[in-house]
Design a protein around this motif. Structure first.
Motif, mmCIF file in Angstrom:
data_model
loop_
_atom_site.group_PDB
_atom_site.id
_atom_site.type_symbol
_atom_site.label_atom_id
_atom_site.label_comp_id
_atom_site.label_asym_id
_atom_site.label_seq_id
_atom_site.Cartn_x
_atom_site.Cartn_y
_atom_site.Cartn_z
ATOM 1 N N GLY A 181 6.571 10.688 8.458
ATOM 2 C CA GLY A 181 5.983 11.011 7.073
ATOM 3 C C GLY A 181 4.898 11.866 7.482
ATOM 4 N N CYS A 240 2.731 7.014 8.586
ATOM 5 C CA CYS A 240 3.062 5.964 9.172
ATOM 6 C C CYS A 240 1.987 5.441 9.876
ATOM 7 C CB CYS A 240 4.462 5.947 10.034
ATOM 8 S SG CYS A 240 4.725 4.524 10.803
ATOM 9 N N ARG A 267 -5.432 0.659 2.758
ATOM 10 C CA ARG A 267 -4.894 1.071 4.163
ATOM 11 C C ARG A 267 -6.379 0.985 4.968
ATOM 12 N NH1 ARG A 267 -1.199 5.530 6.073
ATOM 13 N NH2 ARG A 267 -2.186 6.201 7.949
ATOM 14 N N HIS A 281 -5.114 3.089 -2.798
ATOM 15 C CA HIS A 281 -4.403 3.371 -1.401
ATOM 16 C C HIS A 281 -5.272 3.384 -0.307
ATOM 17 C CE1 HIS A 281 -2.529 5.926 1.910
ATOM 18 N NE2 HIS A 281 -1.788 4.886 1.785
ATOM 19 N N LEU A 310 0.906 -1.321 -0.079
ATOM 20 C CA LEU A 310 -0.063 0.145 -0.173
ATOM 21 C C LEU A 310 1.032 1.229 0.310
ATOM 22 C CD1 LEU A 310 -0.492 1.491 3.233
ATOM 23 C CD2 LEU A 310 -1.433 -0.979 3.317
ATOM 24 N N VAL A 311 1.972 1.110 0.461
ATOM 25 C CA VAL A 311 3.245 2.284 0.315
ATOM 26 C C VAL A 311 3.058 2.929 -0.906
ATOM 27 C CG1 VAL A 311 5.322 1.182 0.559
ATOM 28 C CG2 VAL A 311 4.792 3.576 1.803
ATOM 29 N N GLN A 324 9.372 12.500 11.315
ATOM 30 C CA GLN A 324 10.232 11.042 11.091
ATOM 31 C C GLN A 324 9.107 9.987 10.584
ATOM 32 O OE1 GLN A 324 9.808 13.007 14.044
ATOM 33 N NE2 GLN A 324 11.675 14.060 13.725
ATOM 34 N N THR A 358 12.975 -0.436 11.708
ATOM 35 C CA THR A 358 12.925 1.179 12.122
ATOM 36 C C THR A 358 12.794 1.241 13.707
ATOM 37 O OG1 THR A 358 10.523 0.973 11.707
ATOM 38 C CG2 THR A 358 11.770 2.040 10.066
ATOM 39 N N SER A 400 13.771 6.392 9.083
ATOM 40 C CA SER A 400 13.564 6.388 7.656
ATOM 41 C C SER A 400 14.216 7.891 7.343
ATOM 42 C CB SER A 400 12.009 6.499 7.352
ATOM 43 O OG SER A 400 11.541 5.522 7.791
ATOM 44 N N THR A 459 15.359 2.372 16.395
ATOM 45 C CA THR A 459 15.135 3.629 17.430
ATOM 46 C C THR A 459 15.352 3.256 18.829
ATOM 47 O OG1 THR A 459 13.490 4.282 15.754
ATOM 48 C CG2 THR A 459 13.378 5.250 17.965
ATOM 49 N N ARG A 479 9.421 10.290 -4.265
ATOM 50 C CA ARG A 479 8.351 10.608 -4.712
ATOM 51 C C ARG A 479 8.186 11.093 -6.276
ATOM 52 N NH1 ARG A 479 6.432 8.731 -0.603
ATOM 53 N NH2 ARG A 479 4.616 9.815 0.613
ATOM 54 N N ALA A 539 8.158 -3.045 7.986
ATOM 55 C CA ALA A 539 8.117 -1.571 8.273
ATOM 56 C C ALA A 539 8.291 -1.623 10.052
ATOM 57 C CB ALA A 539 6.797 -1.003 7.951
ATOM 58 N N GLY A 540 7.742 -2.435 10.776
ATOM 59 C CA GLY A 540 7.681 -2.483 12.217
ATOM 60 C C GLY A 540 9.011 -2.895 12.913
ATOM 61 N N HIS A 553 0.191 8.957 3.313
ATOM 62 C CA HIS A 553 0.849 7.855 3.735
ATOM 63 C C HIS A 553 1.783 7.832 5.180
ATOM 64 C CE1 HIS A 553 0.581 5.839 -0.174
ATOM 65 N NE2 HIS A 553 0.687 6.971 -0.553
HETATM 66 C C1 HEM Z 1 10.252 4.276 14.572
HETATM 67 C C2 HEM Z 1 9.559 3.345 13.906
HETATM 68 C C3 HEM Z 1 8.992 3.746 12.730
HETATM 69 C C4 HEM Z 1 9.286 5.014 11.739
HETATM 70 C C5 HEM Z 1 10.328 5.838 11.806
HETATM 71 C C6 HEM Z 1 8.406 4.653 10.533
HETATM 72 C C7 HEM Z 1 8.412 5.691 9.434
HETATM 73 C C8 HEM Z 1 7.586 5.521 8.364
HETATM 74 C C9 HEM Z 1 7.696 6.657 7.488
HETATM 75 C C10 HEM Z 1 8.541 7.708 7.296
HETATM 76 C C11 HEM Z 1 6.490 6.384 6.508
HETATM 77 C C12 HEM Z 1 5.882 6.993 5.244
HETATM 78 C C13 HEM Z 1 6.645 6.407 4.054
HETATM 79 C C14 HEM Z 1 5.770 7.264 2.821
HETATM 80 O O1 HEM Z 1 5.524 8.207 2.904
HETATM 81 O O2 HEM Z 1 6.446 6.788 1.624
HETATM 82 C C15 HEM Z 1 6.000 5.133 6.999
HETATM 83 C C16 HEM Z 1 4.699 4.378 6.608
HETATM 84 C C17 HEM Z 1 4.436 3.275 7.006
HETATM 85 N N1 HEM Z 1 4.607 2.589 8.166
HETATM 86 FE FE1 HEM Z 1 5.876 3.229 9.477
HETATM 87 N N2 HEM Z 1 7.631 3.898 10.623
HETATM 88 C C18 HEM Z 1 8.063 3.184 11.868
HETATM 89 C C19 HEM Z 1 7.226 2.002 12.474
HETATM 90 C C20 HEM Z 1 6.176 1.403 11.873
HETATM 91 C C21 HEM Z 1 5.488 0.264 12.692
HETATM 92 C C22 HEM Z 1 5.912 -0.295 13.948
HETATM 93 C C23 HEM Z 1 4.501 -0.213 11.611
HETATM 94 C C24 HEM Z 1 3.685 -1.253 11.558
HETATM 95 C C25 HEM Z 1 3.906 -2.450 12.157
HETATM 96 C C26 HEM Z 1 4.850 0.660 10.416
HETATM 97 C C27 HEM Z 1 4.054 0.578 9.448
HETATM 98 C C28 HEM Z 1 3.968 1.443 8.478
HETATM 99 C C29 HEM Z 1 2.963 1.300 7.387
HETATM 100 C C30 HEM Z 1 1.892 0.298 6.869
HETATM 101 C C31 HEM Z 1 3.361 2.486 6.339
HETATM 102 C C32 HEM Z 1 2.688 2.759 5.140
HETATM 103 C C33 HEM Z 1 1.844 3.467 5.100
HETATM 104 C C34 HEM Z 1 0.682 4.025 3.870
HETATM 105 O O3 HEM Z 1 1.574 4.031 3.044
HETATM 106 O O4 HEM Z 1 -0.280 4.488 3.966
HETATM 107 N N3 HEM Z 1 5.590 1.745 10.788
HETATM 108 N N4 HEM Z 1 6.576 4.837 8.235
#
Ligand code: HEM
Length: 447
Positions: free
Chosen positions: A386, A392, A109, A105, A97-98, A384, A262, A321, A266, A326, A258-259, A390
């Motif tokens: 986003g 997070c 989502r 999307h 989905l990202v 951090q 990152t 991240s 941290t 884009r 993703a989970g 999209h």
């Molecule tokens: C410190 C931890 C994390 C950071 C810094 C982080 C950072 C980000 C960022 C910057 C994006 C946006 C990407 C974009 O706009 O192209 C994102 C999207 C996403 N993150 Fe995280 N993330 C973290 C932890 C997690 C965790 C724990 C999960 C779930 C288990 C997760 C699931 C997602 C998902 C599914 C997206 C896509 C959302 C979408 O496209 O609608 N993230 N994350």
């Protein structure tokens, strides 16, 4: 830095009237400098070329990178697409989905997002599920007395992610290996030969997807079991075939990935900062003793302002991240420049997270900037993660697990009369791309 830039590529060129950063290598472009010292690469580019310049992402081509804070607005812009992510990392993020825009999307989502909001997390009892796993990990550290922090936080995050998804925690070390190989695809040269990162990464992706298909089959066979995979399978099965199993497999891969990386990075940085700042450790211990137990619900997090400030400041100083890609769908104004339609864009979250334009004394690790603020958290304070459609989905989950972790660490170590101490340097071996993380060799002692 000079070692990481190609000394034979010194001349300045323009593309669409915007300077191209010199120093790219054939095939891998600026990737070596991006991986090993992105902050210095961005500073040098800004000093010599200004706020707009092209970086060479090797196999993924050139991305126009903008250091003007206007670039953050791109994350919400309707005429900016995320499809470039799929082209840059087809093997890792293809079909997830990202990479989708607009209604496709939203549909993907919507099937998952409720589970990640505070209410969904509370209803599923995620805090209660995580607490004993986190407690056991920090107790093991106390008993061992010294740990290589990043491998251990990765291990912890894998256990937490698996329990969240409802997957039995087996073969964790094999999963770690496959993750590393999969992530290498982001920076792998385009050489598809046995033993090369591209070939190994694709095999790792196939292995992970095969495991996910098995989890899906298990979820369907035993529909009463709980866990996010179960919820996702139910939501997808209710879509009357609108969403295929391939989409489900891709999004499970996204969530697992993703989970994991990152959050592990941290948490590792959080422990490193605590080891370097004894006064912060003392403040955290005081708070942990006052609350007396690891919080399990979102409503309890308000009682832990020091732990929350630690979570926010760690992410501000060490955003996991670092760069978000884009594509401009139509001509755009970006700072002082017109950007042609079709331009590939890079939004450097790392730069903004530590920018003096957005933060006072950005290089100092200061909990006070969070503890003393009176206004609510704004989108720019959590960049951090986003922004825009999209943003997070894991934000509330990470907040919960980082507060749980810091309180558990403080309680456990305090009971044993020990505190974290840095046993090695932190600068050598840290990485900034595709995800930013401390060196695998940083060691923390508890004494
Ligand atoms: C410190 C931890 C994390 C950071 C810094 C982080 C950072 C980000 C960022 C910057 C994006 C946006 C990407 C974009 O706009 O192209 C994102 C999207 C996403 N993150 Fe995280 N993330 C973290 C932890 C997690 C965790 C724990 C999960 C779930 C288990 C997760 C699931 C997602 C998902 C599914 C997206 C896509 C959302 C979408 O496209 O609608 N993230 N994350």
């Amino acid at each position: 830095m000079d070692m990481l830039l190609n000394p034979l590529n010194r001349w300045r060129r323009l593309r669409d009237d915007i300077p191209v950063m010199p120093g790219a290598f054939p095939l891998v472009g600026h990737l070596p400098a991006m991986v090993c010292d992105l902050p210095r690469l961005l500073r040098r580019a800004e000093r010599t070329l200004g706020s707009h310049f092209w970086l060479d992402f090797g196999p993924a081509g050139h991305l126009m990178t903008c250091l003007d804070p206007d670039a953050l607005a791109l994350l919400r812009h309707k005429e900016v697409s995320s499809a470039l992510i799929e082209e840059m990392a087809p093997d890792i993020l293809g079909g997830t989905l990202v990479t989708l825009d607009g209604s496709a999307h939203r549909q993907a989502r919507d099937g998952i997002k409720a589970a990640f909001l505070p209410r969904g997390l509370t209803e599923a009892g995620i805090g209660e599920l995580f607490e004993p796993i986190i407690r056991a990990q920090v107790k093991a550290w106390r008993d061992r007395g010294e740990v290589a922090i990043l491998p251990d936080t990765r291990n912890l995050m894998l256990k937490l992610t698996f329990s969240l998804m409802g997957i039995p925690a087996q073969d964790l070390s094999e999963w770690h290996r496959k993750y590393r190989q999969l992530l290498q695809l982001m920076v792998a040269p385009p050489i598809n030969l046995p033993g090369m990162p591209l070939r190994r990464g694709r095999a790792a992706r196939d292995w992970i997807d095969a495991q996910s298909r098995q989890f899906i089959r298990d979820a369907r066979a035993r529909a009463a079991r709980t866990g996010l995979i179960n919820d996702m399978v139910s939501a997808f099965d209710c879509s009357d075939g609108a969403l295929s199993d391939d989409v489900l497999v891709a999004n499970i891969r996204l969530l697992l990935l993703a989970g994991h990386e990152t959050s592990a990075s941290t948490i590792a940085w959080m422990v490193i900062e605590l080891a370097q700042h004894p006064e912060l450790w003392d403040a955290l211990v005081e708070e942990a003793q006052r609350v007396g137990a690891v919080p399990t619900g979102h409503e309890d997090l308000a009682q832990c302002p020091v732990a929350e400030a630690l979570f926010r400041e760690t992410l501000r100083m060490h955003p996991a991240s670092s760069l978000v890609p884009r594509r401009a769908m139509q001509e755009l104004q970006l700072g002082q420049r017109r950007i042609p339609a079709g331009t590939h864009l890079c939004i450097p979250l790392l730069h903004f997270s530590t920018s003096p334009l957005l933060h006072e004394a950005p290089d100092q690790f200061r909990l006070g900037r969070w503890l003393q603020r009176t206004e609510p958290i704004r989108p720019v304070d959590m960049l951090q993660f986003g922004a825009g459609p999209h943003v997070c989905m894991g934000y509330h989950l990470v907040w919960l697990e980082l507060v749980q972790f810091s309180i558990a660490l403080a309680l456990t170590m305090q009971e044993a009369g020990v505190r974290p101490r840095l046993m090695s340097g932190v600068e050598k071996g840290r990485r900034y791309y595709p995800t930013a993380h401390p060196s695998m060799t940083v060691r923390i002692g508890f004494s």
